[in-house]
Design a protein around this motif. Sequence first.
Motif, mmCIF file in Angstrom:
data_model
loop_
_atom_site.group_PDB
_atom_site.id
_atom_site.type_symbol
_atom_site.label_atom_id
_atom_site.label_comp_id
_atom_site.label_asym_id
_atom_site.label_seq_id
_atom_site.Cartn_x
_atom_site.Cartn_y
_atom_site.Cartn_z
ATOM 1 N N THR A 100 0.855 -1.192 0.000
ATOM 2 C CA THR A 100 0.000 0.000 0.000
ATOM 3 C C THR A 100 0.884 1.231 0.000
ATOM 4 N N SER A 160 -11.609 -2.444 3.773
ATOM 5 C CA SER A 160 -11.568 -2.016 2.385
ATOM 6 C C SER A 160 -12.758 -2.547 1.585
ATOM 7 N N ARG A 184 -12.656 -2.084 -1.711
ATOM 8 C CA ARG A 184 -12.101 -2.307 -3.048
ATOM 9 C C ARG A 184 -11.920 -3.818 -3.228
ATOM 10 N N ASN A 202 -12.284 -6.484 1.263
ATOM 11 C CA ASN A 202 -10.893 -6.858 1.054
ATOM 12 C C ASN A 202 -10.165 -6.561 2.361
ATOM 13 N N HIS A 247 -14.275 5.442 3.467
ATOM 14 C CA HIS A 247 -14.191 4.943 2.097
ATOM 15 C C HIS A 247 -14.103 6.059 1.053
ATOM 16 N N ASP A 254 -8.296 3.859 -0.162
ATOM 17 C CA ASP A 254 -8.554 3.340 -1.521
ATOM 18 C C ASP A 254 -9.040 4.477 -2.404
ATOM 19 N N SER A 276 -4.932 6.657 0.178
ATOM 20 C CA SER A 276 -4.160 5.414 0.136
ATOM 21 C C SER A 276 -4.448 4.660 -1.146
ATOM 22 N N CYS A 277 -3.467 3.845 -1.546
ATOM 23 C CA CYS A 277 -3.614 3.013 -2.739
ATOM 24 C C CYS A 277 -3.047 1.632 -2.447
ATOM 25 N N HIS A 278 -3.912 0.631 -2.503
ATOM 26 C CA HIS A 278 -3.489 -0.765 -2.333
ATOM 27 C C HIS A 278 -3.146 -1.303 -3.722
ATOM 28 N N GLU A 309 -3.224 2.211 -11.910
ATOM 29 C CA GLU A 309 -3.399 3.293 -10.947
ATOM 30 C C GLU A 309 -3.233 4.650 -11.630
#
Length: 334
Positions: free
Chosen positions: A114, A133, A135, A185, A246, A250, A254-256, A267
């Motif tokens: 992440t 999550s 996502r 997730n 939410h 995500d 933040s980016c998983h 992305e």
Amino acid sequence: MAPKAAAPQNFNIAIVGQAGRLSYEALLFAASLRHNSPGFAGRLLVAEPQPGPLWPKDPRIEPEDVRAALADMGAEIIPFESRHFGHTYPYGNKIEMLSALPKGEPFVFFDTDTLITGDIMSVPFDFDRPSASMRREGTWPTIELYGPGYAETWKSLYDAFGLDFASSLDLSEPDEYWARYLYFNAGFFFGNCPHAFGELFLKYALQILNDPPEAIVCQTLDPWLDQIALPLVIHALGGGRDSAVHDYLDGPVSCHYRLFPMLYARESAAVIDVLETVTAPNKVKKVLKGYEPIKRMVYQGRGEKVRALFDQNDMPRREQAIRNRIKSNGFWLR
């Protein structure tokens, strides 16, 4: 007079770090957190499984330069024992490590793969109403012809733990569609006490594994066990899918990304900019180059070749299709 904005809450962030890929991902996570959330005042805890009978090889973070770089960024490596899962189910780390976190202190767990892309202190966590999550895809259960449907499968689990099934449903989704049923997730989750959360998580996961309801005996539990137990834990603790976080996690904060080829493929340009910014300083670069996927994707430019394979405004709907295209062009790394 306008009301005063609520003061940011203090909380800890936990990730799992161990030998191999997760060592370098932990360092990258720490670098992104320090760069984009300089006001984060909590502890960054890197939970590290310790050697024992459930690990045929030493699972601890091995490269000393990684350990030193994590310390330089204020991360604290904390040990935990693997008593139930270990190498046969490494996703169990995120369950067992919770008992090593400070009791009674709010926490947010992130998968190590992440990036923190915004100010974590801007996220309006309600730690008394845990969530995770959203996502996710409908990866579990797999519905077989003439077998139990989604409702029967999930209800059997709620019944096994004395939980109210009906209140967990998203009634805006149609009956027997996977998204009607509470499912997350496990890339992030949060709560007000890691011990209370962890005790339920471990209890539910072990019972599902060792004494499953009849409706799920033909279902595959590996690798989905953590994501089967997680919604039950969150529901039991008074949380759910409806959480203000939410709009941030995500999302802009933040980016998983999961794997570096997937990051470059799907992305946003903003996420790639964060990745390339936090990996640029020579002190970090010297360490991260020890991990081949980062070396090739970021420093040698293979990531841009992956990105050129896709129209980011018209991506394949299924993740597997993205993976297949990257692999067929010889750019897959993990």
